[in-house]
Write a protein that holds these residues in place. Structure first.
Motif, PDB file in Angstrom:
ATOM      1  N   LYS A  72      -7.422 -85.997 -57.747  1.00 33.76           N
ATOM      2  CA  LYS A  72      -8.471 -86.642 -58.098  1.00 33.76           C
ATOM      3  C   LYS A  72      -9.418 -86.348 -59.199  1.00 33.76           C
ATOM      4  CE  LYS A  72      -9.368 -86.943 -52.935  1.00 33.76           C
ATOM      5  NZ  LYS A  72     -10.402 -86.639 -52.068  1.00 33.76           N
ATOM      6  N   LEU A  73      -9.813 -86.975 -60.003  1.00 35.50           N
ATOM      7  CA  LEU A  73     -10.836 -86.617 -61.036  1.00 35.50           C
ATOM      8  C   LEU A  73     -11.921 -85.842 -60.875  1.00 35.50           C
ATOM      9  CD1 LEU A  73     -11.086 -90.023 -62.966  1.00 35.50           C
ATOM     10  CD2 LEU A  73      -9.842 -88.169 -63.507  1.00 35.50           C
ATOM     11  N   THR A  74     -12.040 -84.815 -61.563  1.00 31.58           N
ATOM     12  CA  THR A  74     -13.194 -83.841 -61.425  1.00 31.58           C
ATOM     13  C   THR A  74     -14.264 -84.026 -62.519  1.00 31.58           C
ATOM     14  OG1 THR A  74     -12.328 -82.241 -62.918  1.00 31.58           O
ATOM     15  CG2 THR A  74     -11.467 -82.125 -60.507  1.00 31.58           C
ATOM     16  N   ASP A  75     -15.320 -83.311 -62.298  1.00 31.16           N
ATOM     17  CA  ASP A  75     -16.299 -83.389 -63.526  1.00 31.16           C
ATOM     18  C   ASP A  75     -16.130 -82.574 -64.559  1.00 31.16           C
ATOM     19  OD1 ASP A  75     -18.017 -85.605 -62.596  1.00 31.16           O
ATOM     20  OD2 ASP A  75     -18.782 -84.177 -60.944  1.00 31.16           O
ATOM     21  N   ARG A  76     -14.800 -81.717 -64.725  1.00 28.18           N
ATOM     22  CA  ARG A  76     -14.504 -80.833 -65.601  1.00 28.18           C
ATOM     23  C   ARG A  76     -13.999 -81.223 -66.916  1.00 28.18           C
ATOM     24  NH1 ARG A  76     -11.619 -77.576 -61.262  1.00 28.18           N
ATOM     25  NH2 ARG A  76     -10.488 -76.750 -62.820  1.00 28.18           N
ATOM     26  N   PRO A  77     -14.581 -81.361 -67.888  1.00 27.49           N
ATOM     27  CA  PRO A  77     -13.832 -81.867 -69.276  1.00 27.49           C
ATOM     28  C   PRO A  77     -12.826 -81.053 -69.712  1.00 27.49           C
ATOM     29  CG  PRO A  77     -15.885 -80.529 -69.992  1.00 27.49           C
ATOM     30  CD  PRO A  77     -15.781 -80.632 -68.322  1.00 27.49           C
ATOM     31  N   ALA A  78     -11.714 -81.674 -70.200  1.00 25.30           N
ATOM     32  CA  ALA A  78     -10.251 -81.064 -70.312  1.00 25.30           C
ATOM     33  C   ALA A  78      -9.680 -81.732 -71.624  1.00 25.30           C
ATOM     34  CB  ALA A  78      -9.439 -81.000 -69.237  1.00 25.30           C
ATOM     35  N   LEU A  79      -8.556 -81.061 -72.169  1.00 25.53           N
ATOM     36  CA  LEU A  79      -7.765 -81.145 -73.238  1.00 25.53           C
ATOM     37  C   LEU A  79      -6.512 -81.761 -72.391  1.00 25.53           C
ATOM     38  CD1 LEU A  79      -7.399 -81.490 -76.344  1.00 25.53           C
ATOM     39  CD2 LEU A  79      -6.273 -79.204 -76.178  1.00 25.53           C
ATOM     40  N   LEU A 132      11.421 -75.752 -68.542  1.00 26.38           N
ATOM     41  CA  LEU A 132      10.940 -75.476 -69.803  1.00 26.38           C
ATOM     42  C   LEU A 132      11.071 -74.346 -70.604  1.00 26.38           C
ATOM     43  CD1 LEU A 132       7.424 -77.564 -69.323  1.00 26.38           C
ATOM     44  CD2 LEU A 132       9.736 -78.402 -70.311  1.00 26.38           C
ATOM     45  N   ALA A 133      11.468 -74.522 -72.137  1.00 21.91           N
ATOM     46  CA  ALA A 133      11.603 -73.259 -72.914  1.00 21.91           C
ATOM     47  C   ALA A 133       9.989 -72.839 -72.989  1.00 21.91           C
ATOM     48  CB  ALA A 133      11.841 -73.806 -74.214  1.00 21.91           C
ATOM     49  N   GLU A 134       9.822 -71.447 -73.155  1.00 19.11           N
ATOM     50  CA  GLU A 134       8.355 -70.967 -73.254  1.00 19.11           C
ATOM     51  C   GLU A 134       7.626 -71.675 -74.406  1.00 19.11           C
ATOM     52  OE1 GLU A 134       6.058 -66.591 -74.126  1.00 19.11           O
ATOM     53  OE2 GLU A 134       8.486 -66.878 -74.120  1.00 19.11           O
ATOM     54  N   GLN A 135       8.182 -71.955 -75.379  1.00 24.69           N
ATOM     55  CA  GLN A 135       7.317 -72.630 -76.574  1.00 24.69           C
ATOM     56  C   GLN A 135       6.961 -74.118 -75.932  1.00 24.69           C
ATOM     57  OE1 GLN A 135      10.619 -71.780 -76.883  1.00 24.69           O
ATOM     58  NE2 GLN A 135      11.721 -73.409 -77.975  1.00 24.69           N
ATOM     59  N   ASP A 136       7.461 -74.743 -74.907  1.00 20.03           N
ATOM     60  CA  ASP A 136       7.133 -75.955 -74.676  1.00 20.03           C
ATOM     61  C   ASP A 136       6.123 -76.004 -73.396  1.00 20.03           C
ATOM     62  OD1 ASP A 136       8.740 -77.395 -76.576  1.00 20.03           O
ATOM     63  OD2 ASP A 136      10.498 -77.236 -75.319  1.00 20.03           O
ATOM     64  N   ILE A 137       5.631 -74.907 -73.121  1.00 25.40           N
ATOM     65  CA  ILE A 137       4.872 -75.132 -71.858  1.00 25.40           C
ATOM     66  C   ILE A 137       3.398 -75.134 -72.456  1.00 25.40           C
ATOM     67  CG2 ILE A 137       3.791 -73.529 -70.062  1.00 25.40           C
ATOM     68  CD1 ILE A 137       6.476 -72.025 -69.707  1.00 25.40           C
ATOM     69  N   VAL A 138       2.565 -75.894 -71.788  1.00 25.23           N
ATOM     70  CA  VAL A 138       1.184 -76.018 -72.279  1.00 25.23           C
ATOM     71  C   VAL A 138       0.342 -74.888 -71.533  1.00 25.23           C
ATOM     72  CG1 VAL A 138      -0.727 -77.821 -72.146  1.00 25.23           C
ATOM     73  CG2 VAL A 138       1.582 -78.664 -72.154  1.00 25.23           C
ATOM     74  N   PRO A 139      -0.268 -74.330 -72.352  1.00 23.50           N
ATOM     75  CA  PRO A 139      -1.166 -72.986 -71.673  1.00 23.50           C
ATOM     76  C   PRO A 139      -2.318 -73.723 -70.866  1.00 23.50           C
ATOM     77  CG  PRO A 139      -1.739 -73.516 -73.908  1.00 23.50           C
ATOM     78  CD  PRO A 139      -0.648 -74.364 -73.874  1.00 23.50           C
ATOM     79  N   ALA A 140      -2.852 -73.116 -69.990  1.00 27.56           N
ATOM     80  CA  ALA A 140      -4.001 -73.404 -68.971  1.00 27.56           C
ATOM     81  C   ALA A 140      -5.061 -73.791 -69.819  1.00 27.56           C
ATOM     82  CB  ALA A 140      -3.971 -72.298 -67.847  1.00 27.56           C
ATOM     83  N   THR A 141      -5.429 -73.070 -70.935  1.00 29.55           N
ATOM     84  CA  THR A 141      -6.396 -73.201 -71.570  1.00 29.55           C
ATOM     85  C   THR A 141      -6.186 -73.150 -73.071  1.00 29.55           C
ATOM     86  OG1 THR A 141      -7.142 -70.745 -71.611  1.00 29.55           O
ATOM     87  CG2 THR A 141      -8.112 -71.976 -69.907  1.00 29.55           C
ATOM     88  N   VAL A 142      -7.012 -73.607 -73.864  1.00 29.28           N
ATOM     89  CA  VAL A 142      -6.828 -73.491 -75.131  1.00 29.28           C
ATOM     90  C   VAL A 142      -8.206 -73.221 -76.127  1.00 29.28           C
ATOM     91  CG1 VAL A 142      -6.304 -74.968 -77.413  1.00 29.28           C
ATOM     92  CG2 VAL A 142      -4.895 -75.304 -75.464  1.00 29.28           C
ATOM     93  N   ASP A 143      -8.339 -72.198 -76.576  1.00 31.00           N
ATOM     94  CA  ASP A 143      -9.517 -71.701 -77.091  1.00 31.00           C
ATOM     95  C   ASP A 143     -10.766 -71.699 -75.983  1.00 31.00           C
ATOM     96  OD1 ASP A 143      -7.989 -71.234 -79.506  1.00 31.00           O
ATOM     97  OD2 ASP A 143      -8.805 -73.107 -80.421  1.00 31.00           O
ATOM     98  N   GLY A 144     -10.511 -71.337 -74.877  1.00 32.06           N
ATOM     99  CA  GLY A 144     -11.362 -71.299 -73.951  1.00 32.06           C
ATOM    100  C   GLY A 144     -11.690 -73.012 -73.164  1.00 32.06           C
ATOM    101  N   ILE A 145     -10.923 -73.884 -73.536  1.00 33.87           N
ATOM    102  CA  ILE A 145     -11.138 -75.275 -72.858  1.00 33.87           C
ATOM    103  C   ILE A 145     -10.039 -75.398 -72.117  1.00 33.87           C
ATOM    104  CG2 ILE A 145     -11.194 -77.717 -73.110  1.00 33.87           C
ATOM    105  CD1 ILE A 145     -13.676 -76.446 -74.090  1.00 33.87           C
ATOM    106  N   GLU A 146     -10.101 -75.805 -70.718  1.00 33.02           N
ATOM    107  CA  GLU A 146      -9.183 -76.173 -69.693  1.00 33.02           C
ATOM    108  C   GLU A 146      -8.169 -77.378 -70.357  1.00 33.02           C
ATOM    109  OE1 GLU A 146      -9.726 -75.686 -65.376  1.00 33.02           O
ATOM    110  OE2 GLU A 146     -11.771 -76.624 -66.060  1.00 33.02           O
ATOM    111  N   THR A 147      -7.085 -77.247 -70.075  1.00 35.43           N
ATOM    112  CA  THR A 147      -6.075 -78.218 -70.230  1.00 35.43           C
ATOM    113  C   THR A 147      -5.455 -78.875 -68.914  1.00 35.43           C
ATOM    114  OG1 THR A 147      -4.006 -76.840 -69.940  1.00 35.43           O
ATOM    115  CG2 THR A 147      -5.274 -76.880 -72.286  1.00 35.43           C
ATOM    116  N   ASP A 148      -4.829 -79.875 -69.050  1.00 35.32           N
ATOM    117  CA  ASP A 148      -4.394 -80.734 -68.102  1.00 35.32           C
ATOM    118  C   ASP A 148      -3.073 -81.521 -68.351  1.00 35.32           C
ATOM    119  OD1 ASP A 148      -3.919 -81.556 -65.338  1.00 35.32           O
ATOM    120  OD2 ASP A 148      -5.623 -82.860 -65.237  1.00 35.32           O
TER     121      ASP A 148
END
Length: 336
Positions: free
Chosen positions: A43-50, A63-79
């Motif tokens: 479900k879509l939340t109200d939290r903005p994300a990259l 996945l290789a370590e370099q191919d894992i998308v981090p949970a945050t980038v410069d303090g912004i959540e990712t998805d």
């Protein structure tokens, strides 16, 4: 659900800089990066994300370590969102082997593939050397000191054959896969197209495509400003006002009238153009899936009939649009 506040979008935009974007796009399986909403439990939340869009989701252990998308980038959540492979959406040329005398039409159908005059937006159209796409809308030039001319707006890959056509080429309605033939079915001539940078001629990292767009000039008596089932265009929406969560609609050659929701803005995406060619487009709009092959060229509007984007690509999960402000500025066209 309400649109994301512009202030929140601005925070994500700051993080979606060239360095971070290039790093994410270099990861295995990644095809796009954009600004949207975090999805939790489907479900879509109200939290903005990259948002990182991938062909298919994989467990981190695969996945290789370099191919894992981090949970945050410069303090912004990712998805991470699975969308399959983005491709241009021209019609497939499917040959029918059955005897013509035994064939019958299967109803109901949404295809807008027959010949129509005057031509309205939403119907089959194409350069003679492609299968078919969609006539987006009838527009006119906004250049000062030039006589008024009337054009059909569509994609480069629909009416300029992905850069291979030349100005003055005939444009057919319907497209060839729908029975259109040179001569009687010519409705316009190619007037202008914005070239697309493609691999292998131009490496992805050096590309800066923002539109897949072209116009073909026709006569007033053969063109109608109305979009079939959608009405008349009532202006356009500036890029800064295109927001995640907005409901949109379109009429296209294959799926007819459909609606969707904007899920990502300012998106950079790698699109498969076939024959080993890929194009990287920046500043694109992603919507929920509202199109199929043959819908390329459709004009997408908001529910108030203001132009939002020009449909040109998609996958099984999403539809991709050029920002209409970019299309308008580069082709020097107007809607009303």
């Amino acid at each position: 659900m309400d649109n994301l506040p512009k202030a929140e979008i601005a925070k994500v935009k700051k993080v979606k800089n060239q360095k971070n974007e290039d790093e994410i796009l270099s990861k295995e399986n990644v095809v796009a990066v954009g600004i949207g909403r975090k999805i939790v439990d489907g479900k879509l939340t109200d939290r903005p994300a990259l948002i990182t869009f991938v062909k298919c989701k994989k467990d981190e252990c695969d996945l290789a370590e370099q191919d894992i998308v981090p949970a945050t980038v410069d303090g912004i959540e990712t998805d991470v969102v699975e969308i399959g492979e983005p491709v241009i959406e021209n019609a497939e040329n499917k040959l029918v082997e059955e005897d013509a005398d035994t064939m019958q039409r299967t109803l109901p159908g949404n295809e807008l593939t027959s010949r129509i005059r005057p031509l309205k937006g939403g119907w089959s159209i194409g350069h003679p050397d492609i299968t078919a796409g969609t006539a987006g809308a009838v527009v006119f030039n906004n250049e000062e000191n030039l006589p008024g001319k009337y054009y059909i707006l569509s994609n480069n890959h629909v009416i300029a054959n992905s850069n291979a056509a030349k100005e003055g080429d005939p444009i057919l309605q319907p497209g060839t896969v729908d029975g259109g033939k040179r001569g009687d079915d010519q409705v316009a001539v190619l007037s202008k197209f914005i070239p697309i940078h493609l691999t292998p001629d131009v490496p992805l990292e050096e590309q800066n495509n923002i539109v897949d767009a072209a116009i073909a000039e026709g006569s007033l008596q053969e063109l109608d400003r109305e979009i079939y089932w959608n009405g008349y265009v009532k202006g356009w929406v500036k890029k800064e006002d295109v927001e995640v969560g907005t409901r949109v609609k379109k009429t296209g050659r294959t799926t007819g009238y459909t609606t969707g929701t904007i899920i990502s803005v300012e998106t950079t995406v790698d699109v498969n153009f076939g024959r080993g060619r890929t194009a990287r487009f920046r500043d694109q709009i992603f919507t929920t899936n509202m199109s199929e092959g043959g819908d390329s060229g459709s004009l997408v509007t908001d529910m108030e009939n203001r132009a939002v984007g020009l449909l040109f690509a998609g996958s099984s999960e999403i539809t991709i649009l050029n920002q209409i402000e970019n299309v308008r500025d580069l082709l020097k066209i107007e809607f009303v």
